[in-house]
Design an enzyme around this catalytic site. Sequence first.
Site, PDB file in Angstrom:
ATOM      1  N   ARG A  75      -2.777  57.707 -20.918  1.00 23.93           N
ATOM      2  CA  ARG A  75      -3.147  59.094 -21.164  1.00 23.93           C
ATOM      3  C   ARG A  75      -4.009  59.608 -20.013  1.00 23.93           C
ATOM      4  O   ARG A  75      -4.718  58.844 -19.358  1.00 23.93           O
ATOM      5  CB  ARG A  75      -3.904  59.215 -22.488  1.00 23.93           C
ATOM      6  CG  ARG A  75      -3.054  58.892 -23.711  1.00 23.93           C
ATOM      7  CD  ARG A  75      -3.860  58.983 -24.996  1.00 23.93           C
ATOM      8  NE  ARG A  75      -2.991  58.863 -26.162  1.00 23.93           N
ATOM      9  CZ  ARG A  75      -2.640  57.691 -26.714  1.00 23.93           C
ATOM     10  NH1 ARG A  75      -3.101  56.558 -26.189  1.00 23.93           N
ATOM     11  NH2 ARG A  75      -1.849  57.654 -27.771  1.00 23.93           N
ATOM     12  N   LYS A 102      -7.688  56.654 -27.402  1.00 27.85           N
ATOM     13  CA  LYS A 102      -7.473  57.533 -28.553  1.00 27.85           C
ATOM     14  C   LYS A 102      -7.499  56.751 -29.851  1.00 27.85           C
ATOM     15  O   LYS A 102      -7.995  57.245 -30.872  1.00 27.85           O
ATOM     16  CB  LYS A 102      -6.131  58.260 -28.394  1.00 27.85           C
ATOM     17  CG  LYS A 102      -5.822  59.244 -29.510  1.00 27.85           C
ATOM     18  CD  LYS A 102      -4.506  59.945 -29.257  1.00 27.85           C
ATOM     19  CE  LYS A 102      -4.190  60.935 -30.377  1.00 27.85           C
ATOM     20  NZ  LYS A 102      -2.892  61.628 -30.140  1.00 27.85           N
ATOM     21  N   HIS A 163       0.656  65.132 -19.939  1.00 30.55           N
ATOM     22  CA  HIS A 163       0.926  64.192 -21.025  1.00 30.55           C
ATOM     23  C   HIS A 163       2.429  63.941 -21.173  1.00 30.55           C
ATOM     24  O   HIS A 163       2.852  62.867 -21.595  1.00 30.55           O
ATOM     25  CB  HIS A 163       0.364  64.740 -22.339  1.00 30.55           C
ATOM     26  CG  HIS A 163       0.341  63.749 -23.449  1.00 30.55           C
ATOM     27  ND1 HIS A 163      -0.716  62.892 -23.667  1.00 30.55           N
ATOM     28  CD2 HIS A 163       1.261  63.463 -24.410  1.00 30.55           C
ATOM     29  CE1 HIS A 163      -0.447  62.124 -24.718  1.00 30.55           C
ATOM     30  NE2 HIS A 163       0.728  62.451 -25.177  1.00 30.55           N
ATOM     31  N   ARG A 166       4.460  60.744 -20.022  1.00 31.35           N
ATOM     32  CA  ARG A 166       4.596  59.563 -20.886  1.00 31.35           C
ATOM     33  C   ARG A 166       5.918  59.613 -21.638  1.00 31.35           C
ATOM     34  O   ARG A 166       6.605  58.601 -21.797  1.00 31.35           O
ATOM     35  CB  ARG A 166       3.423  59.499 -21.868  1.00 31.35           C
ATOM     36  CG  ARG A 166       2.124  59.067 -21.225  1.00 31.35           C
ATOM     37  CD  ARG A 166       0.903  59.456 -22.045  1.00 31.35           C
ATOM     38  NE  ARG A 166       0.941  59.091 -23.432  1.00 31.35           N
ATOM     39  CZ  ARG A 166       0.552  57.905 -23.919  1.00 31.35           C
ATOM     40  NH1 ARG A 166       0.103  56.969 -23.083  1.00 31.35           N
ATOM     41  NH2 ARG A 166       0.573  57.664 -25.209  1.00 31.35           N
ATOM     42  N   HIS A 189       0.608  53.430 -28.815  1.00 32.51           N
ATOM     43  CA  HIS A 189       0.856  54.160 -30.046  1.00 32.51           C
ATOM     44  C   HIS A 189       0.563  53.266 -31.245  1.00 32.51           C
ATOM     45  O   HIS A 189       0.712  52.045 -31.181  1.00 32.51           O
ATOM     46  CB  HIS A 189       2.309  54.637 -30.117  1.00 32.51           C
ATOM     47  CG  HIS A 189       2.578  55.823 -29.259  1.00 32.51           C
ATOM     48  ND1 HIS A 189       3.843  56.256 -28.929  1.00 32.51           N
ATOM     49  CD2 HIS A 189       1.725  56.690 -28.638  1.00 32.51           C
ATOM     50  CE1 HIS A 189       3.759  57.318 -28.155  1.00 32.51           C
ATOM     51  NE2 HIS A 189       2.499  57.604 -27.966  1.00 32.51           N
ATOM     52  N   TYR A 199       0.735  42.921 -39.485  1.00 33.55           N
ATOM     53  CA  TYR A 199       1.252  41.636 -39.021  1.00 33.55           C
ATOM     54  C   TYR A 199       1.660  41.639 -37.549  1.00 33.55           C
ATOM     55  O   TYR A 199       1.709  40.603 -36.907  1.00 33.55           O
ATOM     56  CB  TYR A 199       2.458  41.218 -39.877  1.00 33.55           C
ATOM     57  CG  TYR A 199       2.066  40.844 -41.278  1.00 33.55           C
ATOM     58  CD1 TYR A 199       1.585  39.566 -41.580  1.00 33.55           C
ATOM     59  CD2 TYR A 199       2.154  41.768 -42.313  1.00 33.55           C
ATOM     60  CE1 TYR A 199       1.215  39.227 -42.860  1.00 33.55           C
ATOM     61  CE2 TYR A 199       1.777  41.433 -43.605  1.00 33.55           C
ATOM     62  CZ  TYR A 199       1.311  40.160 -43.879  1.00 33.55           C
ATOM     63  OH  TYR A 199       0.931  39.831 -45.149  1.00 33.55           O
TER      64      TYR A 199
END
Length: 236
Positions: A75, A102, A163, A166, A189, A199
Amino acid sequence: IRQTASRVFQHAIRNLRAEYDPAQSLRGAVVNPKPKHRAALATKEIPAFLKAVDAYPGKLATQIAVNLLLLTMVRKSELVKATWEEIDLEAAVWRIPAARTKMKALHIVPLSTQAVECFKELQVLCCGSRYVLPHLGSPDKPMAHNTLNWMFGRMGYGHVTVHGLRATASTILNEQGFRPDVIERQLAHVERNRIRAAYNRAEYLDERRQMLQHWANYLDAVASGAVVTALRSRAA
């Protein structure tokens, strides 16, 4: 705003300071706008975009910053506020602390050989500042947040958000057969499936390093004018 006003009036009603909530009558009157995805760079625009970055008449550090955004897929705020203590050029790793991400989690970024060279260039240009990209007039501060946006506008790419780079990288790498989990981890993310997230805490560092080196090589090939459809097939 309507919801906030409604809570105020409901509190007033409970405390006998009002008899009704006028904000309730506005329910449904305000239509929420549809969310707009940040404008990305189309694949066919990449060659011209890279040439525009290379020809940019501004500061060299600003040019390198855009290249690093492409190479690392981080970012903008993570790059602009990066400090040298986060960068390990010998190990070719960038560790972005949780406080600066973030998602409030440590993000480890493997560095391609091209990204390492970019950081080495910035070491010379930073004039001893602790910031990788120091402010032009105040070395004790990071680059202004809007500097890269201004650069895009001056280059004629005002329709593309910083941005959005990305999204461009993600689209191409998915098309070229890299695993979505690996791409999403590089983008830092959050897994939307809570059970799966509990998991699946893999970093995929080796795969991400290979992917980012491939991505850097792809960008070099495109910048050189080569006609590149893919450097990696799904079967690879």
